[in-house]
Scaffold this motif. Structure first.
Motif, PDB file in Angstrom:
ATOM      1  N   ALA A 197       0.822  -1.218   0.000  1.00  0.00           N
ATOM      2  CA  ALA A 197       0.000   0.000   0.000  1.00  0.00           C
ATOM      3  C   ALA A 197       0.859   1.273   0.000  1.00  0.00           C
ATOM      4  CB  ALA A 197      -0.901  -0.010   1.234  1.00  0.00           C
ATOM      5  N   ALA A 198       2.176   1.130   0.074  1.00  0.00           N
ATOM      6  CA  ALA A 198       3.043   2.319   0.227  1.00  0.00           C
ATOM      7  C   ALA A 198       3.246   3.018  -1.114  1.00  0.00           C
ATOM      8  CB  ALA A 198       4.393   1.891   0.805  1.00  0.00           C
ATOM      9  N   PRO A 199       3.368   4.363  -1.093  1.00  0.00           N
ATOM     10  CA  PRO A 199       3.602   5.098  -2.336  1.00  0.00           C
ATOM     11  C   PRO A 199       4.951   4.725  -2.955  1.00  0.00           C
ATOM     12  CG  PRO A 199       3.210   6.617  -0.501  1.00  0.00           C
ATOM     13  CD  PRO A 199       3.286   5.252   0.077  1.00  0.00           C
ATOM     14  N   HIS A 200       4.974   4.595  -4.267  1.00  0.00           N
ATOM     15  CA  HIS A 200       6.204   4.362  -5.042  1.00  0.00           C
ATOM     16  C   HIS A 200       6.886   3.031  -4.721  1.00  0.00           C
ATOM     17  CE1 HIS A 200       5.395   8.382  -6.191  1.00  0.00           C
ATOM     18  NE2 HIS A 200       5.705   8.881  -5.008  1.00  0.00           N
ATOM     19  N   VAL A 201       6.114   2.090  -4.169  1.00  0.00           N
ATOM     20  CA  VAL A 201       6.628   0.747  -3.886  1.00  0.00           C
ATOM     21  C   VAL A 201       5.693  -0.247  -4.577  1.00  0.00           C
ATOM     22  CG1 VAL A 201       6.933  -1.004  -2.075  1.00  0.00           C
ATOM     23  CG2 VAL A 201       7.639   1.364  -1.650  1.00  0.00           C
ATOM     24  N   ALA A 226      14.738  -1.525 -14.301  1.00  0.00           N
ATOM     25  CA  ALA A 226      15.186  -0.428 -15.173  1.00  0.00           C
ATOM     26  C   ALA A 226      14.010   0.093 -15.996  1.00  0.00           C
ATOM     27  CB  ALA A 226      16.306  -0.919 -16.088  1.00  0.00           C
ATOM     28  N   GLY A 227      13.799   1.392 -15.952  1.00  0.00           N
ATOM     29  CA  GLY A 227      12.693   2.013 -16.691  1.00  0.00           C
ATOM     30  C   GLY A 227      11.403   2.049 -15.895  1.00  0.00           C
ATOM     31  N   GLU A 228      11.387   1.430 -14.715  1.00  0.00           N
ATOM     32  CA  GLU A 228      10.178   1.416 -13.869  1.00  0.00           C
ATOM     33  C   GLU A 228      10.222   2.590 -12.894  1.00  0.00           C
ATOM     34  OE1 GLU A 228       7.537  -0.765 -13.916  1.00  0.00           O
ATOM     35  OE2 GLU A 228       8.451  -1.507 -15.760  1.00  0.00           O
ATOM     36  N   ASP A 229       9.032   3.047 -12.515  1.00  0.00           N
ATOM     37  CA  ASP A 229       8.962   4.187 -11.597  1.00  0.00           C
ATOM     38  C   ASP A 229       9.070   3.771 -10.130  1.00  0.00           C
ATOM     39  OD1 ASP A 229       8.700   5.801 -13.746  1.00  0.00           O
ATOM     40  OD2 ASP A 229       6.591   6.322 -13.398  1.00  0.00           O
ATOM     41  N   ASP A 230       8.605   2.553  -9.812  1.00  0.00           N
ATOM     42  CA  ASP A 230       8.505   2.158  -8.403  1.00  0.00           C
ATOM     43  C   ASP A 230       9.765   1.428  -7.912  1.00  0.00           C
ATOM     44  OD1 ASP A 230       5.909   3.123  -8.102  1.00  0.00           O
ATOM     45  OD2 ASP A 230       5.039   1.266  -8.873  1.00  0.00           O
ATOM     46  N   VAL A 231       9.900   1.400  -6.593  1.00  0.00           N
ATOM     47  CA  VAL A 231      10.887   0.507  -5.963  1.00  0.00           C
ATOM     48  C   VAL A 231      10.221  -0.872  -5.895  1.00  0.00           C
ATOM     49  CG1 VAL A 231      12.233   0.040  -3.878  1.00  0.00           C
ATOM     50  CG2 VAL A 231      11.785   2.416  -4.575  1.00  0.00           C
ATOM     51  N   LEU A 232      10.863  -1.883  -6.464  1.00  0.00           N
ATOM     52  CA  LEU A 232      10.288  -3.232  -6.463  1.00  0.00           C
ATOM     53  C   LEU A 232      10.794  -3.973  -5.221  1.00  0.00           C
ATOM     54  CD1 LEU A 232      10.706  -4.170 -10.251  1.00  0.00           C
ATOM     55  CD2 LEU A 232       8.902  -2.852  -9.130  1.00  0.00           C
ATOM     56  N   VAL A 233       9.850  -4.558  -4.464  1.00  0.00           N
ATOM     57  CA  VAL A 233      10.217  -5.215  -3.199  1.00  0.00           C
ATOM     58  C   VAL A 233       9.760  -6.669  -3.230  1.00  0.00           C
ATOM     59  CG1 VAL A 233       9.967  -5.148  -0.682  1.00  0.00           C
ATOM     60  CG2 VAL A 233       9.966  -3.024  -1.970  1.00  0.00           C
ATOM     61  N   ALA A 234      10.595  -7.552  -2.694  1.00  0.00           N
ATOM     62  CA  ALA A 234      10.285  -8.982  -2.743  1.00  0.00           C
ATOM     63  C   ALA A 234      10.905  -9.707  -1.555  1.00  0.00           C
ATOM     64  CB  ALA A 234      10.833  -9.581  -4.036  1.00  0.00           C
ATOM     65  N   LYS A 242      13.508   6.747  -9.954  1.00  0.00           N
ATOM     66  CA  LYS A 242      13.134   7.108  -8.579  1.00  0.00           C
ATOM     67  C   LYS A 242      14.384   7.474  -7.764  1.00  0.00           C
ATOM     68  CE  LYS A 242      10.400   7.855  -5.092  1.00  0.00           C
ATOM     69  NZ  LYS A 242       9.732   9.164  -5.017  1.00  0.00           N
ATOM     70  N   GLY A 243      15.539   6.869  -8.119  1.00  0.00           N
ATOM     71  CA  GLY A 243      16.772   7.183  -7.390  1.00  0.00           C
ATOM     72  C   GLY A 243      17.321   8.572  -7.684  1.00  0.00           C
ATOM     73  N   ALA A 244      16.814   9.252  -8.713  1.00  0.00           N
ATOM     74  CA  ALA A 244      17.377  10.564  -9.051  1.00  0.00           C
ATOM     75  C   ALA A 244      16.344  11.430  -9.772  1.00  0.00           C
ATOM     76  CB  ALA A 244      18.641  10.384  -9.898  1.00  0.00           C
ATOM     77  N   ALA A 245      16.278  11.288 -11.120  1.00  0.00           N
ATOM     78  CA  ALA A 245      15.500  12.244 -11.924  1.00  0.00           C
ATOM     79  C   ALA A 245      14.010  12.215 -11.603  1.00  0.00           C
ATOM     80  CB  ALA A 245      15.724  11.942 -13.406  1.00  0.00           C
ATOM     81  N   LEU A 246      13.432  11.026 -11.485  1.00  0.00           N
ATOM     82  CA  LEU A 246      11.982  10.937 -11.251  1.00  0.00           C
ATOM     83  C   LEU A 246      11.628  11.532  -9.886  1.00  0.00           C
ATOM     84  CD1 LEU A 246       9.130   9.933 -12.008  1.00  0.00           C
ATOM     85  CD2 LEU A 246       9.734   7.736 -10.965  1.00  0.00           C
ATOM     86  N   ASN A 247      12.433  11.233  -8.884  1.00  0.00           N
ATOM     87  CA  ASN A 247      12.140  11.797  -7.558  1.00  0.00           C
ATOM     88  C   ASN A 247      12.160  13.329  -7.619  1.00  0.00           C
ATOM     89  OD1 ASN A 247      11.614  11.294  -4.667  1.00  0.00           O
ATOM     90  ND2 ASN A 247      13.522  12.434  -4.426  1.00  0.00           N
ATOM     91  N   ALA A 248      13.124  13.882  -8.367  1.00  0.00           N
ATOM     92  CA  ALA A 248      13.198  15.352  -8.472  1.00  0.00           C
ATOM     93  C   ALA A 248      11.963  15.903  -9.184  1.00  0.00           C
ATOM     94  CB  ALA A 248      14.476  15.739  -9.215  1.00  0.00           C
ATOM     95  N   VAL A 249      11.529  15.219 -10.235  1.00  0.00           N
ATOM     96  CA  VAL A 249      10.329  15.683 -10.959  1.00  0.00           C
ATOM     97  C   VAL A 249       9.096  15.536 -10.062  1.00  0.00           C
ATOM     98  CG1 VAL A 249       8.831  15.186 -12.953  1.00  0.00           C
ATOM     99  CG2 VAL A 249      11.320  15.261 -13.234  1.00  0.00           C
ATOM    100  N   GLN A 250       9.040  14.475  -9.288  1.00  0.00           N
ATOM    101  CA  GLN A 250       7.905  14.310  -8.358  1.00  0.00           C
ATOM    102  C   GLN A 250       7.918  15.402  -7.281  1.00  0.00           C
ATOM    103  OE1 GLN A 250       8.723  10.261  -7.207  1.00  0.00           O
ATOM    104  NE2 GLN A 250       7.291   9.392  -8.698  1.00  0.00           N
ATOM    105  N   ILE A 251       9.113  15.831  -6.862  1.00  0.00           N
ATOM    106  CA  ILE A 251       9.189  16.951  -5.903  1.00  0.00           C
ATOM    107  C   ILE A 251       8.585  18.202  -6.555  1.00  0.00           C
ATOM    108  CG2 ILE A 251      10.772  18.541  -4.715  1.00  0.00           C
ATOM    109  CD1 ILE A 251      12.675  16.125  -4.295  1.00  0.00           C
ATOM    110  N   ALA A 252       8.960  18.433  -7.825  1.00  0.00           N
ATOM    111  CA  ALA A 252       8.407  19.605  -8.531  1.00  0.00           C
ATOM    112  C   ALA A 252       6.886  19.493  -8.621  1.00  0.00           C
ATOM    113  CB  ALA A 252       9.024  19.706  -9.919  1.00  0.00           C
ATOM    114  N   GLU A 253       6.385  18.293  -8.886  1.00  0.00           N
ATOM    115  CA  GLU A 253       4.925  18.117  -8.974  1.00  0.00           C
ATOM    116  C   GLU A 253       4.260  18.396  -7.625  1.00  0.00           C
ATOM    117  OE1 GLU A 253       4.572  15.002 -12.689  1.00  0.00           O
ATOM    118  OE2 GLU A 253       4.976  14.152 -10.726  1.00  0.00           O
TER     119      GLU A 253
END
Ligand SMILES: NC(=O)c1ccc[n+]([C@@H]2O[C@H](COP(=O)([O-])OP(=O)(O)OC[C@H]3O[C@@H](n4cnc5c(N)ncnc54)[C@H](OP(=O)(O)O)[C@@H]3O)[C@@H](O)[C@H]2O)c1
Length: 316
Positions: free
Chosen positions: A248-252, A264-272, A295-306
């Motif tokens: 239920a967690a965001p971005h997971v 690679a190319g996915e937005d979420d952190v994949l957990v198993a 999510k480790g760099a560019a996407l997180n920054a864009v999400q901060i802007a959003e």
């Protein structure tokens, strides 16, 4: 959808993170974007959606004139220390991906979906280390539910984490012969990456004393950082309960046995592999993988802007 009038600068536009930042902004329909890099790249072009942008030289003077509302910086510590304050003084909100300001008091260190409630009209927002973002996304729901008594992890970090130079180093060799020299400084008996992971995760989670011990290594993988993590909670938490919380967690996203290639190319952190740690009564063991450039760099920054736009902390 992007805001057409928002004037955006992408600084470090020719690099590994800058390239992904441009892709993500173009996909979201931001129109008013300028690309900056060092004097080495001035005059080159970079791809922006279906057009090209001329690369401008990033100098303090270029940012001093109040002509940008928002700047994404992915240029490294030294260049950030020089350029970010100039852009902030020129009126731009600066989202910086280097470690220059991450631990500076008063500068928010933000993982979107984890602690973006700390955003509050700041001139500079720091984007954490790629491994700290991945770890914080996983720890946050477990910490909120059961408290954190301690965290141990081993990371297996891709070569793109060292930027275009790391990518080139891997491409130039056979993977089995890749030069895996760790590109981090040794500080006492720890790599800088290991101490950053501890200090930044503590700041993001607001847990200044939680014990965190990491061993970080590079592996011959192009994109995607993996983490084997052992979490000791304060209150008991079963693997099933932890799975539910993480699902239920965001971005997971829960996955079966994710590899860097899958992430690679996915937005979420994949957990198993969320399971009981048999060495620790209140311990869980788990595996996670994350695209370090997204999510480790560019996407997180864009999400901060959003998040800033959503809270009207940027001109709409
Ligand atoms: N790679 C990752 O997974 C990752 C994750 C999180 C954070 N970060 C951080 O993001 C930053 C950039 O990383 P990267 O991987 O994208 O590195 P990179 O591929 O080496 O790219 C560096 C970029 O910075 C530009 N640059 C370097 N010195 C400059 C200067 N003095 N003035 C203006 N521009 C300059 C380069 O321009 P030229 O092409 O003109 O040299 C290039 O565009 C670093 O601080 C890194 O720690 C990276």
């Amino acid at each position: 959808m992007g805001t057409p009038d928002l004037r955006i600068g992408v600084v470090g536009a020719t690099g590994a993170v800058g390239t992904v930042t441009l892709q993500l902004l173009a996909e979201r329909g931001f129109e008013n974007v300028r690309a900056f890099a060092s004097s080495r790249s001035a005059g080159k072009t970079v791809v922006y959606g279906d057009r090209e942008l001329a690369v401008e030289e990033a100098t303090p003077e270029a940012f001093a004139s109040g002509n940008l509302d928002l700047c994404f910086f992915s240029v490294g510590t030294e260049a950030s220390l020089e350029l970010v304050p100039a852009a902030a003084a020129g009126g731009a909100v600066c989202i910086d991906k280097s470690d220059a300001f991450r631990l500076t008091e008063g500068v928010p260190l933000v993982v979107a979906g984890v602690n973006d409630e700390v955003l509050n009209g700041d001139e500079i927002v720091a984007n954490p280390n790629c491994s700290a973002i991945q770890l914080a996304c996983v720890l946050k729901p477990l910490s909120d539910a059961a408290g954190l008594a301690g965290v141990r992890l081993a990371t297996y970090q891709s070569m793109s984490g060292a930027g275009d130079a790391g990518i080139e180093r891997l491409r130039a060799t056979q993977p089995m012969e890749a030069d895996l020299a760790m590109d981090w400084d040794l500080e006492g008996d720890e790599f800088s990456e290991e101490s950053k992971l501890r200090a930044e995760t503590r700041k993001i989670l607001g847990l200044p004393d939680v014990p965190i011990q990491a061993t970080c290594v590079r592996v011959p993988v192009l994109v995607g950082h993996s983490q084997a993590t052992w979490v000791e909670t304060v209150e008991p938490l079963s693997p099933d309960e932890a799975s539910e919380l993480l699902a239920a967690a965001p971005h997971v996203r829960l996955a079966e046995f994710p590899t860097p290639k899958e992430a690679a190319g996915e937005d979420d952190v994949l957990v198993a592999r969320i399971r009981q740690d048999l060495t620790d009564r209140r311990g869980l063991a788990l595996w996670s993988v994350c695209d370090n450039l997204r999510k480790g760099a560019a996407l997180n920054a864009v999400q901060i802007a959003e998040a800033l736009l959503e809270r009207r902390l940027l001109p709409a």
